[in-house]
Design an enzyme around this catalytic site. Structure first.
Site, PDB file in Angstrom:
ATOM      1  N   SER A  44       0.865  -1.181   0.000  1.00  0.00           N
ATOM      2  CA  SER A  44       0.000   0.000   0.000  1.00  0.00           C
ATOM      3  C   SER A  44       0.902   1.232   0.000  1.00  0.00           C
ATOM      4  CB  SER A  44      -0.924  -0.014   1.209  1.00  0.00           C
ATOM      5  OG  SER A  44      -0.196   0.072   2.413  1.00  0.00           O
ATOM      6  N   HIS A 165      -3.319  -6.089   2.439  1.00  0.00           N
ATOM      7  CA  HIS A 165      -2.423  -7.136   2.945  1.00  0.00           C
ATOM      8  C   HIS A 165      -3.108  -8.480   3.129  1.00  0.00           C
ATOM      9  CE1 HIS A 165       0.265  -3.786   4.834  1.00  0.00           C
ATOM     10  NE2 HIS A 165       0.355  -3.848   3.514  1.00  0.00           N
ATOM     11  N   GLU A 174      -4.759  -2.591   9.126  1.00  0.00           N
ATOM     12  CA  GLU A 174      -4.019  -3.180  10.247  1.00  0.00           C
ATOM     13  C   GLU A 174      -4.716  -2.964  11.583  1.00  0.00           C
ATOM     14  OE1 GLU A 174       0.047  -1.732  10.103  1.00  0.00           O
ATOM     15  OE2 GLU A 174       0.032  -1.890   7.912  1.00  0.00           O
ATOM     16  N   GLU A 215       1.604  -9.487   6.765  1.00  0.00           N
ATOM     17  CA  GLU A 215       2.422  -9.097   7.915  1.00  0.00           C
ATOM     18  C   GLU A 215       2.301 -10.106   9.058  1.00  0.00           C
ATOM     19  OE1 GLU A 215       1.809  -4.934   8.770  1.00  0.00           O
ATOM     20  OE2 GLU A 215       2.749  -4.368   6.872  1.00  0.00           O
ATOM     21  N   ASP A 252      -4.276   0.966  11.731  1.00  0.00           N
ATOM     22  CA  ASP A 252      -3.802   1.619  10.512  1.00  0.00           C
ATOM     23  C   ASP A 252      -4.831   1.358   9.416  1.00  0.00           C
ATOM     24  OD1 ASP A 252      -2.627   2.707   8.321  1.00  0.00           O
ATOM     25  OD2 ASP A 252      -0.885   1.371   8.258  1.00  0.00           O
ATOM     26  N   GLU A 295      -3.109   5.415  12.446  1.00  0.00           N
ATOM     27  CA  GLU A 295      -2.173   5.795  11.375  1.00  0.00           C
ATOM     28  C   GLU A 295      -2.962   6.001  10.084  1.00  0.00           C
ATOM     29  OE1 GLU A 295       1.015   2.945  11.168  1.00  0.00           O
ATOM     30  OE2 GLU A 295       1.165   3.169   9.013  1.00  0.00           O
ATOM     31  N   ASP A 322       1.730   8.175   7.710  1.00  0.00           N
ATOM     32  CA  ASP A 322       2.590   7.227   6.975  1.00  0.00           C
ATOM     33  C   ASP A 322       2.631   7.687   5.513  1.00  0.00           C
ATOM     34  OD1 ASP A 322       3.716   5.084   5.642  1.00  0.00           O
ATOM     35  OD2 ASP A 322       2.146   3.655   6.107  1.00  0.00           O
ATOM     36  N   LYS A 347       9.888   4.788   7.435  1.00  0.00           N
ATOM     37  CA  LYS A 347      10.227   3.635   6.603  1.00  0.00           C
ATOM     38  C   LYS A 347      11.384   4.067   5.714  1.00  0.00           C
ATOM     39  CE  LYS A 347       5.482   1.856   6.033  1.00  0.00           C
ATOM     40  NZ  LYS A 347       4.249   2.052   5.230  1.00  0.00           N
ATOM     41  N   HIS A 375       8.566  -1.565   9.537  1.00  0.00           N
ATOM     42  CA  HIS A 375       8.854  -2.519   8.443  1.00  0.00           C
ATOM     43  C   HIS A 375       8.002  -2.141   7.225  1.00  0.00           C
ATOM     44  CE1 HIS A 375       5.113  -5.183   9.492  1.00  0.00           C
ATOM     45  NE2 HIS A 375       4.851  -3.902   9.585  1.00  0.00           N
ATOM     46  N   LYS A 398       7.010  -0.874  14.710  1.00  0.00           N
ATOM     47  CA  LYS A 398       5.876  -1.627  14.170  1.00  0.00           C
ATOM     48  C   LYS A 398       6.472  -2.627  13.190  1.00  0.00           C
ATOM     49  CE  LYS A 398       2.884  -0.193  10.452  1.00  0.00           C
ATOM     50  NZ  LYS A 398       1.657   0.374   9.965  1.00  0.00           N
TER      51      LYS A 398
HETATM   52  P1  PGA Z   1       3.025  -1.285   3.159  1.00  0.00           P
HETATM   53  O1  PGA Z   1       2.128  -1.246   4.454  1.00  0.00           O
HETATM   54  O2  PGA Z   1       4.383  -1.698   3.535  1.00  0.00           O
HETATM   55  O3  PGA Z   1       2.298  -2.281   2.280  1.00  0.00           O
HETATM   56  O4  PGA Z   1       2.979   0.113   2.574  1.00  0.00           O
HETATM   57  C1  PGA Z   1       2.572  -0.813   5.682  1.00  0.00           C
HETATM   58  C2  PGA Z   1       1.801   0.373   6.195  1.00  0.00           C
HETATM   59  O5  PGA Z   1       0.910   0.916   5.516  1.00  0.00           O
HETATM   60  O6  PGA Z   1       2.091   0.831   7.292  1.00  0.00           O
HETATM   61 ZN    ZN Z   2       0.566   2.571   7.152  1.00  0.00          ZN
END
Ligand code: PGA
Ligand code: ZN
Length: 432
Positions: A44, A165, A174, A215, A252, A295, A322, A347, A375, A398
């Site tokens: 995403s 996911h 999430e 995940e 999230d 998030e 994010d 990230k 991650h 996370k």
């Molecule tokens: P992604 O998801 O690594 O698929 O972008 C993680 C997140 O959105 O926090």
């Molecule tokens: Zn996110």
């Protein structure tokens, strides 16, 4: 004494946890110390992230090959860095960015640049014979004015997966648990693991399937976010922990993923919300349940909506950007100026170098925003983010459910570092 330099660089096309190609790089120094680093990959992904270079050659890996990125490392990037001082990470990262010459790293690809950046970071720690987190901390002292010392982070465990996911109808991506009522990382993690196993029993007893998403969290065929939350609360209770005291819920929604023509479209729940309705929905959830963190509650371009979300929930709930910030110092600065969100998801592959990642964290921390190390949904055996969370004293990490080695390897690294080096555990989020 002879000068320490980068002697050689090697790159490889390897696989991530979804079986998609990704980049690994090895940096070899003149004293023969060397290290490998692997780059993760999102599903995403936000639109403001640095570019992940893929071959687009449909005859290999459905176009997802990374041979172009690997070739850049083995040729142009190698030429740029050979002979440089590996301990000057800032200069190395700066040279790579300059040679790439684009804002989004679209010339070399952020995957090739980051592989080199982390491999160099790891090789430098190896040549100094110190753990990676200590090397990261020594670099961070020159960047940050906060004077933090290394600490173990509180984990956020994504135990129920939806959205991009998982193959279920849950719109939110999430559902995480954050064990805050503990004095060590080890005991916080144990709480999360026990709840994870109770959730599995519960799902089995209710005839849901217990397969896991990207995940490592379960991905049962539920329809609504509230159903997922209720199940997790039940699992917390049967595990003997207290929700809202020992452990909190973090969401999230990854709402940019289900934003269509100006509205939030919940396919599973069959509802369409505008920004104000979405804010009041999130408000209802936080008043009904022990949720301490949300998030990407709103779309990555909805700055006005974010302002109003922050006004109404920002003093009680951790609001993490994010996709909104994309670990980008410029976007984080804008967020701080406009009083948008109060925390930043970090990230490394959203921005592409360790130096820019440190800049993003220092801007956040110096302005009272929390930096949560994260991650990606496509991961590898690389555990650098564990050391990053400790070295930058981020306070939170996370990194998925306690299931599948791509997730568990990060937790194991944290467990070992905590016990081996007696690093303190700070419950950063406790103040919220
Ligand atoms: P992604 O998801 O690594 O698929 O972008 C993680 C997140 O959105 O926090
Ligand atoms: Zn996110």
């Amino acid at each position: 004494m002879t000068k320490l330099t980068i002697k050689d660089v090697l790159a490889f096309e390897v696989l991530d946890s979804r079986g998609n190609p990704t980049v690994a790089a090895e940096v070899i120094l003149s004293d023969n110390s060397s290290s490998l680093a692997y780059v993760p990959s999102g599903a995403s992904t936000g639109k403001y992230e640095a570019l992940e270079l893929r071959d687009q050659d449909k005859s290999r890996f459905q176009g997802k090959g990374v041979l172009k990125a690997v070739n850049f490392i083995n040729n142009e990037i190698k030429e740029l860095v050979i002979g440089l001082d590996p301990l000057d990470q800032k200069a190395i990262d700066g040279n790579l960015c300059k040679a790439d010459g684009t804002d989004t790293k679209k010339a070399f690809g952020a995957n090739s640049i980051l592989a080199l950046s982390i491999a160099n970071l790891r090789a430098s720690a190896a040549c100094k014979s110190i753990p990676l987190y200590k090397h990261i901390h020594s670099l961070y002292k020159d960047v940050s004015k906060t004077n933090r010392t290394p600490t173990l982070p509180v984990p956020m465990l994504n135990i129920l997966n939806g959205g991009a996911h998982a193959d279920n109808s849950i719109d939110f991506q999430e559902f995480m648990i954050q064990p805050l009522g503990f004095n060590t990382f080890k005991s916080a993690l144990r709480c999360g693991v026990e709840i994870f196993h109770e959730l599995k029993n519960l799902l089995k007893n209710k005839n849901f399937n217990t397969s896991v998403g990207d995940e490592g969290g379960f991905s049962p065929q539920l329809k609504t976010a509230e159903e997922a939350i209720e199940l997790i609360l039940e699992a917390i209770k049967t595990s003997g922990y207290k929700a809202g005291k020992d452990v909190f819920l973090c969401l999230d929604p990854a709402s940019s993923e289900f934003f269509q023509e100006g509205k939030y479209f919940f396919e599973g729940e069959d509802k369409l919300l505008d920004t104000e309705e979405m804010i009041s929905y999130l408000k209802t959830l936080t008043s009904k349940y022990p949720i301490n963190s949300i998030e990407d509650g709103l779309h990555e371009d909805d700055w006005e909506g974010w302002k109003s979300l922050t006004k109404s929930l920002g003093s009680d709930v951790q609001l993490i950007g994010d996709d909104l910030f994309a670990t980008n110092p410029k976007r984080i600065r804008r967020g701080i100026e406009e009083k948008v969100a109060n925390s930043v998801l970090i990230k490394m592959n959203q921005i592409g170098t360790i130096s820019e990642t440190m800049e993003a964290v220092s801007i956040s921390q110096e302005n009272g925003y929390k930096a949560v190390i994260s991650h990606r949904s496509g991961e590898t055996e690389d555990t650098s983010i564990s050391d990053l969370a400790i070295g930058l004293a981020a306070g939170q990490i996370k990194t998925g459910a306690p299931s599948r080695t791509d997730r568990v390897s990060k937790y194991n690294r944290l467990l070992i570092l905590e016990q081996k080096f007696k690093i303190p555990f700070i419950k950063e989020n406790e103040v919220i």
